[in-house]
Design a protein around this motif. Structure first.
Motif, PDB file in Angstrom:
ATOM      1  N   TRP A   1      -3.688   8.317   1.978  1.00  0.00           N
ATOM      2  CA  TRP A   1      -2.381   8.123   0.981  1.00  0.00           C
ATOM      3  C   TRP A   1      -2.398   6.912   0.375  1.00  0.00           C
ATOM      4  O   TRP A   1      -1.875   6.996  -1.105  1.00  0.00           O
ATOM      5  CB  TRP A   1      -1.440   8.728   1.628  1.00  0.00           C
TER       6      TRP A   1
ATOM      7  N   LEU B   1      -4.819   5.977  -2.538  1.00  0.00           N
ATOM      8  CA  LEU B   1      -4.569   7.019  -3.384  1.00  0.00           C
ATOM      9  C   LEU B   1      -3.454   6.402  -4.243  1.00  0.00           C
ATOM     10  O   LEU B   1      -3.388   6.700  -5.693  1.00  0.00           O
ATOM     11  CB  LEU B   1      -4.280   8.457  -3.026  1.00  0.00           C
TER      12      LEU B   1
ATOM     13  N   ILE C   1       4.225   8.023  -3.478  1.00  0.00           N
ATOM     14  CA  ILE C   1       3.230   8.159  -2.574  1.00  0.00           C
ATOM     15  C   ILE C   1       3.612   7.109  -1.637  1.00  0.00           C
ATOM     16  O   ILE C   1       3.886   7.528  -0.507  1.00  0.00           O
ATOM     17  CB  ILE C   1       1.732   8.001  -2.902  1.00  0.00           C
TER      18      ILE C   1
ATOM     19  N   VAL D   1       4.892   8.004   2.151  1.00  0.00           N
ATOM     20  CA  VAL D   1       4.258   7.571   3.690  1.00  0.00           C
ATOM     21  C   VAL D   1       5.338   6.637   4.134  1.00  0.00           C
ATOM     22  O   VAL D   1       5.481   6.905   5.467  1.00  0.00           O
ATOM     23  CB  VAL D   1       3.179   6.664   3.128  1.00  0.00           C
TER      24      VAL D   1
ATOM     25  N   ARG E   1      -1.139   3.141   8.520  1.00  0.00           N
ATOM     26  CA  ARG E   1      -0.978   3.969   7.307  1.00  0.00           C
ATOM     27  C   ARG E   1      -1.409   3.060   5.951  1.00  0.00           C
ATOM     28  O   ARG E   1      -2.044   3.611   5.070  1.00  0.00           O
ATOM     29  CB  ARG E   1       0.281   4.874   7.068  1.00  0.00           C
TER      30      ARG E   1
ATOM     31  N   THR F   1      -3.895  14.970   9.254  1.00  0.00           N
ATOM     32  CA  THR F   1      -3.411  14.594   7.820  1.00  0.00           C
ATOM     33  C   THR F   1      -2.154  13.578   7.914  1.00  0.00           C
ATOM     34  O   THR F   1      -1.960  12.774   7.256  1.00  0.00           O
ATOM     35  CB  THR F   1      -3.228  15.760   6.759  1.00  0.00           C
TER      36      THR F   1
ATOM     37  N   LEU G   1       0.667  14.726   7.058  1.00  0.00           N
ATOM     38  CA  LEU G   1       1.580  14.786   5.894  1.00  0.00           C
ATOM     39  C   LEU G   1       2.185  16.209   6.128  1.00  0.00           C
ATOM     40  O   LEU G   1       2.746  16.644   5.223  1.00  0.00           O
ATOM     41  CB  LEU G   1       0.947  14.622   4.740  1.00  0.00           C
TER      42      LEU G   1
END
Lengths: 227, 107
Positions: A162, A165, A205, A209, B86, B103, B105
């Motif tokens: 993520w 991205l 995003i 996160v 992350r 994932t 998420l």
């Protein structure tokens, strides 16, 4: 009416960036490693950049627009420096980080003074400098994207996809702004709106996160509910 | 020569607290077993344990166990490590972020 919408968009972007500063500060807060300071400083500069744009809508001034571009570019420079130094710590990495951080601050201050003095003496540094700054920002974002994608490939976990991205969307936003700067008529079409959508998607995003890391209950096997 | 990754004190504290937390159900914690898991010399392990007791993160009444402050530190430490991972800030192979949710998420 359009000015009100623009102002609201810039204020919302600045608010998101300042919320992210709080989360980005946590790695430094825990480890006290200076090399993690680039992320909170970077997002703080990004927020300041958006705040300057918001003020520029209320009181149009060429200096503000260019200073906003400068702070935004250096936001990405700070972030890229943190990612560069976040690799395995070497023997002199703390010293190198301190030197790099100092050099970035000096470069930022020098360019800011050059710009303000340029405006005072009527020198038009705007076109060449703004192109250079936008390209530098794109280069830094590209470096961060490559770094985080490599990290994702190493860990091969969905959760680490993520952030590249998010940076990719911020890169798209910067690229769209270059198109907008090159062809103002295109603003009426897609470039400007595309840049805003990409910016909010990227920041969204990062917020998601951060939320997942700090607030979502993970339910690890070893975790016990506190008494 | 092995290319060992240098760990700072906070990382060692965090690893030690994680191990002690995982061993919380054991009647007695065997320090040599902890030493093998954390990979530090025995004398340094004892120093770290003394420092953690001084900081009020663990207590040594009948057996070593985490205090409420220690549990709070460990929770915060794991959250920040998870966030850093992350964000792509740590290199190297680590345990999965979510055992049941690759994932990370999915709700």
């Amino acid at each position: 009416m359009s000015e009100v919408v623009d102002f609201a968009i810039e204020v919302a972007s600045a608010a998101l960036c300042f919320v992210l500063v709080k989360f980005m500060f946590k790695p430094y807060g825990l480890t006290r490693e200076g090399r993690y300071l680039g992320l909170p400083v970077g997002f703080a500069f990004l927020g300041i950049s958006e705040a300057m744009l918001a003020i520029g809508i209320l009181q149009p001034a060429g200096e503000l627009r260019l200073l906003s571009l400068l702070t935004r570019t250096f936001a990405y420079v700070f972030m890229a420096a943190t990612y560069y130094f976040s690799r395995d710590p070497a023997k002199n990495s703390r010293l190198l980080w301190s030197i790099t951080f100092g050099l970035i601050v000096v470069a930022l201050a020098t360019l800011a003074v050059m710009m303000l003095r340029g405006f005072q003496f009527g020198l038009n540094l705007n076109p060449s400098l703004s192109v250079f700054l936008r390209l530098l920002a794109l280069f830094c974002i590209s470096y961060i994207c490559v770094h985080t994608i490599r990290k994702h490939v190493q860990t091969s976990e969905g959760a680490t996809l993520w952030i590249p991205l998010g940076f990719f969307f911020l890169g798209i936003s910067q690229y769209s702004m270059i198109i907008w700067a090159g062809d103002a008529n295109f603003v009426q079409g897609y470039a400007f709106v595309g840049a805003l959508v990409a910016r909010f998607t990227g920041l969204g995003i990062f917020i998601a996160v951060s939320y997942l890391s700090f607030y979502k209950r993970k339910g690890r096997p070893d975790e016990k509910p506190s008494a | 020569m092995k290319n060992l990754q240098r760990r700072d004190r906070v990382k060692i504290y965090g690893d030690l607290l994680s191990i002690l937390n995982a061993e919380a159900n054991s009647e007695k914690i065997v320090l040599t077993k902890v030493q093998v898991q954390i990979n530090v010399p025995f004398d340094r392990l004892k120093n770290y344990i003394s420092e953690l007791i001084e900081l009020g993160l663990i207590e040594n009444e009948y057996s070593l166990k985490l205090t409420e402050k220690g549990k709070q530190f460990l929770r915060e430490y794991e959250k920040v490590l998870d966030f850093m991972k992350r964000m792509g800030l740590i290199y190297g192979k680590q345990k999965k972020i979510h055992e049941n949710d690759p994932t990370g998420l999915c709700p």
